[in-house]
Scaffold this motif. Structure first.
Motif, PDB file in Angstrom:
ATOM      1  N   GLU A   1      32.234 -10.827  37.265  1.00 52.82           N
ATOM      2  CA  GLU A   1      30.913 -10.466  36.720  1.00 52.82           C
ATOM      3  C   GLU A   1      29.979 -10.180  37.897  1.00 52.82           C
ATOM      4  OE1 GLU A   1      29.709 -10.367  33.533  1.00 52.82           O
ATOM      5  OE2 GLU A   1      31.461 -11.162  32.462  1.00 52.82           O
ATOM      6  N   ILE A   2      29.407  -8.975  37.891  1.00 50.91           N
ATOM      7  CA  ILE A   2      28.525  -8.562  38.988  1.00 50.91           C
ATOM      8  C   ILE A   2      27.199  -8.102  38.393  1.00 50.91           C
ATOM      9  CG2 ILE A   2      28.198  -6.835  40.823  1.00 50.91           C
ATOM     10  CD1 ILE A   2      31.231  -6.830  41.246  1.00 50.91           C
TER      11      ILE A   2
ATOM     12  N   GLU B   1      23.628  -6.005  39.397  1.00 56.63           N
ATOM     13  CA  GLU B   1      22.862  -5.209  40.360  1.00 56.63           C
ATOM     14  C   GLU B   1      21.414  -5.124  39.861  1.00 56.63           C
ATOM     15  OE1 GLU B   1      23.961  -1.081  41.022  1.00 56.63           O
ATOM     16  OE2 GLU B   1      22.838  -1.033  42.889  1.00 56.63           O
TER      17      GLU B   1
ATOM     18  N   SER C   1      26.810   0.547  41.225  1.00 60.11           N
ATOM     19  CA  SER C   1      27.464  -0.146  40.094  1.00 60.11           C
ATOM     20  C   SER C   1      28.776   0.540  39.736  1.00 60.11           C
ATOM     21  CB  SER C   1      26.540  -0.137  38.868  1.00 60.11           C
ATOM     22  OG  SER C   1      25.553  -1.124  38.984  1.00 60.11           O
TER      23      SER C   1
ATOM     24  N   LEU D   1      31.396  -0.141  42.369  1.00 60.09           N
ATOM     25  CA  LEU D   1      31.909  -1.513  42.265  1.00 60.09           C
ATOM     26  C   LEU D   1      32.881  -1.629  41.094  1.00 60.09           C
ATOM     27  CD1 LEU D   1      28.678  -3.533  43.112  1.00 60.09           C
ATOM     28  CD2 LEU D   1      30.872  -3.715  44.295  1.00 60.09           C
ATOM     29  N   PHE D   2      32.556  -0.974  39.992  1.00 59.96           N
ATOM     30  CA  PHE D   2      33.463  -1.009  38.846  1.00 59.96           C
ATOM     31  C   PHE D   2      34.786  -0.329  39.196  1.00 59.96           C
ATOM     32  CE2 PHE D   2      35.409   1.280  35.351  1.00 59.96           C
ATOM     33  CZ  PHE D   2      35.814   0.206  34.581  1.00 59.96           C
TER      34      PHE D   2
ATOM     35  N   ILE E   1      30.137  -4.986  35.133  1.00 58.38           N
ATOM     36  CA  ILE E   1      28.872  -4.852  35.863  1.00 58.38           C
ATOM     37  C   ILE E   1      27.699  -4.867  34.889  1.00 58.38           C
ATOM     38  CG2 ILE E   1      27.646  -3.540  37.630  1.00 58.38           C
ATOM     39  CD1 ILE E   1      30.534  -3.975  38.508  1.00 58.38           C
TER      40      ILE E   1
ATOM     41  N   ALA F   1      23.593  -4.090  35.133  1.00 60.19           N
ATOM     42  CA  ALA F   1      22.667  -3.473  36.090  1.00 60.19           C
ATOM     43  C   ALA F   1      21.290  -3.345  35.446  1.00 60.19           C
ATOM     44  CB  ALA F   1      23.196  -2.095  36.499  1.00 60.19           C
TER      45      ALA F   1
ATOM     46  N   VAL G   1      29.697  -0.502  32.757  1.00 59.48           N
ATOM     47  CA  VAL G   1      28.419  -0.934  33.336  1.00 59.48           C
ATOM     48  C   VAL G   1      27.419  -1.064  32.194  1.00 59.48           C
ATOM     49  CG1 VAL G   1      26.511  -0.355  34.886  1.00 59.48           C
ATOM     50  CG2 VAL G   1      28.862   0.258  35.523  1.00 59.48           C
TER      51      VAL G   1
END
Ligand SMILES: C[S@@+](CC[C@H](N)C(=O)[O-])C[C@H]1O[C@@H](n2cnc3c(N)ncnc32)[C@H](O)[C@@H]1O
Length: 186
Positions: A39-40, A42, A51, A54-55, A62, A64, A86
């Motif tokens: 889990e990220i 931004e 984003s 990164l995905f 993601i 964002a 995202v």
């Protein structure tokens, strides 16, 4: 990196509020892989290019946040183009952060620098133990502070003091772009 994404990144780097530099993106991807980020978050997604990268590079989910209507529209179309997972939240991070549960394994803070200090308690709450916080542009004035930017410089200095003084974090600074702080949460 995907050639279309690289072209979008090159174009976005010419504009106002550009996408992050290559070194920062590489370190984000490398760190996300190393910690196995699932889990990220931004904060300040711009056109969504970081984003999406990164995905594509990690397969993480993601979330964002972006508040500029034009960039939100561009980001939505890019996210659809790359079929990226995202979740783009439209609005001000000052209001949206408090509505999120997290925890996030990796957080990339790249919004208005004057707000970093204010965002910090929510960002810390949302960051998983063992997670990593990237704060971009923290050394914006390393070559001197113009008279009109003294207040922003002061905000950034206080933000860095918060990071460095937090016993739950270990923070390293990198000279990438306008300066990057990478903080590991114990
Ligand atoms: C430097 S750009 C982001 C670039 C993006 N992180 C990337 O690497 O491609 C900063 C973005 O943060 C957005 N922003 C600034 N303050 C914000 C806030 N409080 N809430 C949401 N978005 C914000 C701006 O509209 C701008 O698009």
């Amino acid at each position: 990196m995907d050639a279309r994404l690289a072209a979008y990144r090159a174009a976005a780097r010419e504009g106002r509020d550009p996408t992050c530099c290559e070194e920062t993106l590489s370190l984000l991807i490398e760190t996300a892989r190393r910690i196995g980020a699932r889990e990220i978050l931004e904060i300040g997604a711009g056109e969504g290019l970081t984003s999406i990268a990164l995905f594509l590079e990690t397969g993480a989910k993601i979330t964002a946040i972006e508040r500029n209507a034009e960039r939100i529209a561009t980001a939505r179309s890019r996210i659809a183009e790359f079929k990226a997972d995202v979740d783009l939240l439209a609005g001000d991070a000052a209001e949206l952060l408090g509505t999120l549960y997290g925890p996030f394994d990796l957080i990339f803070l790249d919004a208005a620098k004057v707000q970093y200090r204010r965002f910090y308690p929510e960002v810390k709450r949302l960051l998983a133990s063992g997670g990593v916080l990237f704060s971009d542009d923290v050394l914006l004035f390393r070559e001197g502070v113009p008279k009109k930017r003294k207040m922003l410089a002061q905000h950034l200095e206080e933000y860095l003091d918060l990071l460095r003084g937090d016993p739950d974090l270990t923070t390293a600074l990198y000279p990438f772009g306008d300066g990057l702080a990478v903080s590991f949460k114990k």
